[in-house]
Design an enzyme around this catalytic site. Structure first.
Site, short mmCIF file in Angstrom:
data_model
loop_
_atom_site.label_atom_id
_atom_site.label_comp_id
_atom_site.label_asym_id
_atom_site.label_seq_id
_atom_site.Cartn_x
_atom_site.Cartn_y
_atom_site.Cartn_z
N GLY A 263 0.81 -1.21 0.00
CA GLY A 263 0.00 0.00 0.00
C GLY A 263 0.85 1.26 0.00
N THR A 266 4.29 0.92 1.78
CA THR A 266 5.20 0.12 0.96
C THR A 266 5.70 0.91 -0.24
OG1 THR A 266 3.92 -1.82 1.56
CG2 THR A 266 5.38 -2.05 -0.32
N ILE A 293 -6.83 -3.21 0.59
CA ILE A 293 -8.28 -3.39 0.55
C ILE A 293 -8.98 -2.07 0.81
CG2 ILE A 293 -8.27 -5.84 1.18
CD1 ILE A 293 -9.22 -4.93 3.98
N ASP A 294 -8.25 -1.12 1.43
CA ASP A 294 -8.87 0.17 1.77
C ASP A 294 -9.13 1.03 0.53
OD1 ASP A 294 -8.56 -0.70 4.32
OD2 ASP A 294 -7.17 0.87 4.98
N GLY A 338 -10.77 0.27 7.29
CA GLY A 338 -10.61 1.55 6.62
C GLY A 338 -10.01 2.53 7.61
N TYR A 445 -10.81 -9.19 10.02
CA TYR A 445 -9.83 -9.98 9.28
C TYR A 445 -10.48 -10.98 8.33
CZ TYR A 445 -6.59 -7.68 12.32
OH TYR A 445 -5.87 -6.71 12.96
N ARG A 448 -10.20 -9.75 4.61
CA ARG A 448 -8.98 -9.70 3.80
C ARG A 448 -8.21 -11.01 3.72
NH1 ARG A 448 -4.86 -5.97 7.42
NH2 ARG A 448 -4.05 -7.71 8.62
#
Ligand SMILES: Nc1ncnc2c1ncn2[C@@H]1O[C@H](COP(=O)(O)OP(=O)(O)O)[C@@H](O)[C@H]1O
Ligand SMILES: O=P(O)(O)OC[C@H]1O[C@](O)(COP(=O)(O)O)[C@@H](O)[C@@H]1O
Ligand SMILES: [Mg+2]
Length: 522
Positions: A263, A266, A293-294, A338, A445, A448
């Site tokens: 993300g 990273t 995923i956000d 989120g 969790y 994801r």
């Protein structure tokens, strides 16, 4: 922050979405809560420090804007700092099996290559006015300004000899559905070019310098079925990024390409690695693949894993609905991931169609008082007998005790808004003497850890393949994504200037409000 004259209207329009106040020639971020303020301050920095001030009375302002835009979106290339000659690509879908033929001559007749001058439009709506829903204008008249970005895909010329390439893949941050699909596609595509030496770095950036985490040799056989399961075949981790150690390790391992899946954290790391490689004049391509995923990466239609997460959230929302609907004065409450962006919560609420109240970090709300959330829940119980609430983990943090604790990557550890809201609802109904039955579901969790759904699997395939094409084309410090349905390469800094947030003035948020029927909570 002092605003240079003339005013940069684009920035002001963008900043106003954060609840920014412009007073005199000074701008202050006065979002209702700290998180919004922090995001606003990032935008202030990104827009006022990085962008030239435009004088809209100057007939040349558009040209000036576009020149600056082209500069910002030009793709860093290995040849910027080192001498390296291109060679004809070994990637061709016209090549026949057996594989020994891949180093043979190109099929000139195949029109499957992307020209370096191909471009895609970043913005495709011509807004008539800055007051149009979701308007994203540069000047006060909302003039049409073409903003072109580089098209992704295989080029005819490449900058590496595939047989000599050693490529590495690393997955960082939290899990995300589709990580294995991307790893798999990168490996398959590298092999299609003729690369024989492919390795996985275990557990994110840690794998570069923790001795017990050895390289994992990768090939088609190894990755063939990994997309059938969720998680990351290579493992993930947060924290542990010392850029100079990582680049030392890249040199020691003799990596020529590094594919970094992660993300915004990273990508900041990937860009710093790219900058360090450039400083050392290394012939190493660093290419990012946005994973979150956000869905909080700028400029992209969506990131992989997001669709799957929204779909996985449906089970939780539906269960909460059934519980709430079946109980006497039932109130279903679902908290979804989120940290700073409410995309999952907004889309999951829209998708479900049953949600009465959708709460996201970007839209402040009050809990108490005549316009508060609690009064509206009371109204829902009075009128329809039950209520369903969906809240993002980053929403309403101003109501909670702050610990200032951070995770290993430096991300703020949030307090649990779901638990807080559950308690507030219970005590509210106790106080007004009305029975309520609150059912709280936190599927965090479960959203994801699942494998990618069909549409994310396709997205992962496209991104994984394009990442490899980008590296062979000699680009570094880039990432790949989908803009307005087209596949593009973008310089990393442009996609991580701020977390991408739900625009409260967007049609999508308005659609969500239309669907829930919720009032303004302030
Ligand atoms: N600004 C930064 N510069 C360099 N590395 C970073 C930066 N922010 C985060 N990282 C590193 O990137 C990795 C993943 O970051 P994290 O925020 O946990 O996940 P994500 O990439 O999903 O946002 C971690 O190893 C972290 O140390
Ligand atoms: O518990 P973890 O592993 O830190 O993950 C929680 C975080 O994962 C996310 O969904 C995604 O975060 P990343 O994009 O940084 O992986 C955040 O919204 C959430 O706060
Ligand atoms: Mg992040």
């Amino acid at each position: 922050m002092a605003l240079a004259s003339p005013v940069d209207y684009a920035s002001i329009i963008q900043l106003n979405r954060f609840g920014l106040l412009s007073c005199g020639n000074r701008l202050r971020c006065i979002g209702y809560e700290k998180k919004t303020r922090a995001a606003c301050q990032l935008v202030v920095r990104a827009t006022f420090v990085d962008r030239p001030k435009l004088d809209f009375s100057n007939p040349n302002w558009k040209k000036q804007f576009q020149e600056d835009f082209d500069r910002r979106f030009s793709l860093p290339h290995l040849t910027d700092v080192i001498d390296v000659e291109p060679r004809p690509t070994t990637f061709s879908l016209k090549s026949r099996t057996p594989l020994e033929n891949i180093s043979g001559s190109l099929e000139e007749s195949w029109n499957g290559y992307v020209n370096d001058d191909d471009r895609a439009l970043l913005k495709v709506i011509k807004f008539a006015s800055s007051t149009s829903a979701g308007a994203d204008c540069i000047d006060p008249d909302c003039s049409w300004v073409e903003q072109w970005v580089h098209r992704a895909g295989p080029r005819k010329q490449i900058y590496f000899e595939p047989q000599c390439v050693k490529a590495g893949i690393v997955t960082c941050g939290g899990l995300c559905p589709g990580l294995n699909d991307v790893i798999r596609q990168i490996v398959l595509t590298l092999e299609k070019y003729g690369v024989k030496n492919i390795v996985g770095i275990q557990h994110g950036f840690r794998g570069f310098f923790e001795d017990h985490l050895s390289e994992v040799p990768l090939n088609t056989h190894v990755v063939q079925n990994i997309n059938l399961a969720g998680g990351s075949f290579l493992g993930v981790s947060r924290g542990g990024a010392s850029i100079s150690d990582i680049v030392d390790s890249i040199q020691a391992r003799r990596l020529d390409m590094l594919f970094v899946l992660g993300g915004n954290g990273t990508h900041a790391g990937a860009n710093a690695i790219h900058a360090e490689c450039r400083k050392r004049k290394l012939k190493v391509s660093i290419v990012g693949v946005p994973k979150t995923i956000d869905n909080d990466i700028l400029l992209m239609d969506k990131t992989f894993g997001f669709d799957t997460a929204v779909e996985a959230a449906q089970r939780a929302i539906n269960s909460a609905y059934i519980e709430a609907h079946s109980a006497f004065h039932g109130i279903g409450l679902v908290k979804l991931m989120g940290r700073s962006s409410g995309f999952i919560t907004m889309h999951a609420s829209l998708s479900s169609g049953q949600v009465d109240i959708c709460l996201i970090p970007e839209v402040p709300f009050t809990l108490d008082g005549p316009n508060g959330v609690l009064r509206h829940v009371e109204h829902l119980i009075e009128t329809k007998g039950f209520a369903l609430i969906c809240i993002a983990e980053g929403a309403g943090q101003e109501y909670l005790q702050k610990s200032n604790a951070t995770d290993a990557s430096g991300n703020m550890i949030l307090s649990d808004i779901g638990v807080h809201l559950q308690q507030k609802i219970k005590s509210h109904f106790r106080e007004i003497g009305v029975h309520s039955d609150v059912k709280y579901i936190d599927p965090t969790y479960m959203l994801r850890a699942v494998r990618a759904n069909a549409s994310d699997a396709i997205l992962c395939t496209v991104l994984g393949q394009n990442a490899v094409h980008g590296a062979f084309a000699g680009f570094s410090g880039i990432t790949t994504g989908v803009c307005n349905t087209h596949n593009v390469y973008l310089p990393i800094p442009e996609v991580i200037k701020t977390p991408r947030l739900v625009d409260p003035n967007s049609r999508m948020w308005h659609r969500c409000l239309t669907s829930t029927g919720q009032p303004d909570f302030h």
